[in-house]
Design a protein around this motif. Structure first.
Motif, PDB file in Angstrom:
ATOM      1  N   ASP A 124       0.748  -1.183  -0.023  1.00 36.77           N
ATOM      2  CA  ASP A 124      -0.090  -0.036   0.095  1.00 36.77           C
ATOM      3  C   ASP A 124       0.913   1.368  -0.005  1.00 36.77           C
ATOM      4  N   GLU A 143       0.608   4.345   0.946  1.00 40.09           N
ATOM      5  CA  GLU A 143       0.916   5.292   2.174  1.00 40.09           C
ATOM      6  C   GLU A 143       1.387   4.389   3.160  1.00 40.09           C
ATOM      7  N   LEU A 165       4.923   5.635   5.028  1.00 38.58           N
ATOM      8  CA  LEU A 165       5.278   5.887   6.415  1.00 38.58           C
ATOM      9  C   LEU A 165       6.520   4.907   6.749  1.00 38.58           C
ATOM     10  N   ARG A 177      -3.236  -2.107   4.865  1.00 35.97           N
ATOM     11  CA  ARG A 177      -3.726  -1.404   6.282  1.00 35.97           C
ATOM     12  C   ARG A 177      -4.856  -2.294   6.668  1.00 35.97           C
ATOM     13  N   PHE A 188       0.387   6.680  11.089  1.00 36.26           N
ATOM     14  CA  PHE A 188      -0.981   6.441  10.873  1.00 36.26           C
ATOM     15  C   PHE A 188      -1.169   6.938   9.418  1.00 36.26           C
ATOM     16  N   THR A 189      -2.146   6.078   8.695  1.00 39.57           N
ATOM     17  CA  THR A 189      -2.352   6.153   7.298  1.00 39.57           C
ATOM     18  C   THR A 189      -3.551   7.410   7.233  1.00 39.57           C
ATOM     19  N   SER A 190      -3.859   8.019   6.312  1.00 38.36           N
ATOM     20  CA  SER A 190      -4.969   9.096   6.337  1.00 38.36           C
ATOM     21  C   SER A 190      -6.270   8.872   6.785  1.00 38.36           C
ATOM     22  N   ASP A 191      -6.557   7.633   7.065  1.00 38.27           N
ATOM     23  CA  ASP A 191      -7.890   6.907   7.517  1.00 38.27           C
ATOM     24  C   ASP A 191      -7.784   6.849   8.910  1.00 38.27           C
ATOM     25  N   GLY A 192      -6.467   7.060   9.432  1.00 38.95           N
ATOM     26  CA  GLY A 192      -6.320   7.056  10.820  1.00 38.95           C
ATOM     27  C   GLY A 192      -5.991   5.475  11.570  1.00 38.95           C
TER      28      GLY A 192
END
Length: 470
Positions: free
Chosen positions: A271, A273, A277, A380, A421-425
């Motif tokens: 993924d 994201e 990270l 994720r 954290f990814t953009s969706d927390g």
């Protein structure tokens, strides 16, 4: 009471600022408030936990604690024998109404060190997969987003620690089962070298099987490993006692070591994201003076031999179940059972040969690189209640966790450390792998990552949203 690490709790006990009874009461309150959503515990024994906490409080008051973790609220995965509590392993085929008279080595060491045992955490049936749901206990959910999986098979332990329902836990890891949920739930999960933590009864997954400590910090994981790493005569494969304390080893200076960074192992789709990270954390690590080369270890995906070892182990275990059990077990486990029965002795020996060859290849790789760093998970957290991400096209759980099981086959120490954290927390993590018997080095590098890439250990995962046990 503010969320404290195990190390901080022990300091507060020593100073008299807090007592084990207060900490245990807070953990029990957190379970009452949060576990209806997370479903991390399959057994909670508040009365016994408080009795243990009162005994610990008296020891601290007298200045005679058993050890640095005396009185710390903890849990244990329901795969380990625990005297007085059923060990059902997520299965409806195990009779709870039988004498439960033995402690596993892990449970025994935890009691001997004064840890407060709050209860037992959930597992998929026999710990067979990388998510945590079972016909017996339902679905365990991610405390950062209860619509998502906590991962598995030690998902109950990871969710409990992340949600502040106990500072420490111990899980099993034969294909990633400590590290997968640690990454998905944003905590630290360590699979030490094979034999470092004794197991009894012996796992049917054989030389893939490890146990591992889980906590919010590397320091706490190291402290718990100091407790668990003592030998036990019931495990003839257990290693001798370690030469020193792992807690102290985490403080060694690792600047100047050679680290290999493999973003994909040469064959994993990651993924974007999650990859970003991990890239950022590795960049920061390189800025400390660790020499980082981007290089793959050079092996092909060992999924096929892993599957032979995994399914054969499941078939061996399930063959001991009572007649008629096949209709009661998780359908996915039943399919694994059936597949395992098709393998010959030659198939199994061939898969074990591939395991040994992979271990030799990684040994040679580590003659050039002190540690290998990878993403922990290529994806994720996905929707809870599914064995694979919906719509992914994957057929089985190992297909979405290709960074984990190779290092069960090689028996190397490997740790998952949060990276953000990814953009969706949702949390993500990186994995640090070292040569066999280099547990101290892996912990030291992990601690450095945590220092340069701080994680919110002072607060629990929010357990936001709605969830249920079914």
């Amino acid at each position: 009471m503010a969320l404290l690490t195990a190390s901080e709790l022990a300091s507060a006990y020593a100073s008299g600022e807090l007592s084990p009874v207060e900490a245990t009461t807070a953990a029990i309150d957190a379970i009452e408030q949060r576990d209806g959503t997370c479903n991390a515990y399959c057994l909670v024994d508040a009365e016994t936990a408080l009795d243990q906490a009162r005994a610990s409080e008296a020891r601290w008051r007298e200045g005679n604690p058993i050890g640095p973790l005396d009185g710390v609220p903890s849990s244990i995965k329901d795969m380990f024998l625990t005297q007085g509590w059923p060990t059902l392993r997520g299965s409806r085929c195990i009779d709870p109404q039988q004498p439960w008279e033995l402690d596993s080595p892990i449970t025994a060491r935890m009691r001997e060190s004064g840890l407060v045992l709050l209860g037992k955490t959930t597992t998929p049936e026999l710990g067979w997969k990388g998510t945590t749901d079972s016909p017996l206990t339902g679905i365990t959910r991610n405390p950062w987003d209860p619509t998502k999986t906590a991962g598995g098979s030690s998902g109950g332990s990871a969710a409990a620690v992340a949600a502040g329902m106990g500072e420490l836990s111990v899980g099993t890891d034969a294909g990633g089962s400590v590290r997968i949920p640690a990454s998905f739930c944003g905590i630290v999960g360590f699979k030490p070298t094979y034999g470092r933590i004794p197991l009894f009864p012996a796992s049917p997954f054989g030389m893939l099987a490890h146990a591992g400590p889980m906590a919010r910090t590397v320091d706490d994981v190291a402290l718990l490993l100091d407790v668990l790493a003592l030998p036990d005569y019931r495990d003839p494969t257990a290693l001798p006692p370690p030469f020193g304390a792992y807690r102290e080893a985490t403080r060694r200076d690792v600047r100047g070591i050679n680290a290999a960074y493999s973003p994909t192992l040469g064959y994993v789709d990651v993924d974007q994201e999650v990859a970003a990270l991990v890239d950022d954390a590795v960049r920061l690590l390189g800025e400390t003076g660790v020499h980082v080369d981007e290089v793959d270890p050079g092996f092909e995906d060992p999924l096929e031999p892993f599957d032979v070892l995994w399914s054969a182990g499941a078939a061996k275990w399930l063959s001991k179940f009572p007649e008629g059990s096949a209709e009661k077990v998780d359908p996915g486990l039943r399919a694994l059972w059936d597949r395992g029965l098709t393998h010959s002795a030659l198939d199994y020996l061939g898969a074990n040969e591939a395991r040994v060859e992979l271990g030799i290849a990684m040994g040679e790789f580590h003659s050039r690189y002190d540690v290998l760093i990878t993403p922990m998970m290529p994806i994720r957290p996905f929707e809870a209640g599914h064995d694979v991400p919906p719509g992914s096209g994957y057929r089985s759980w190992p297909e979405w966790t290709r960074f984990s099981y190779p290092f069960n086959m090689t028996q190397q120490p490997a740790i998952s450390v949060p990276t953000g954290f990814t953009s969706d927390g949702l949390p993500a993590g990186l994995q640090i792998v070292g040569p066999r018997h280099s547990d101290d080095l892996v912990l030291a590098v992990a601690r450095l990552v945590q220092e340069i890439h701080p994680w919110p250990t002072e607060r629990a995962a929010p357990v936001a949203g709605e969830g249920s046990r079914t």
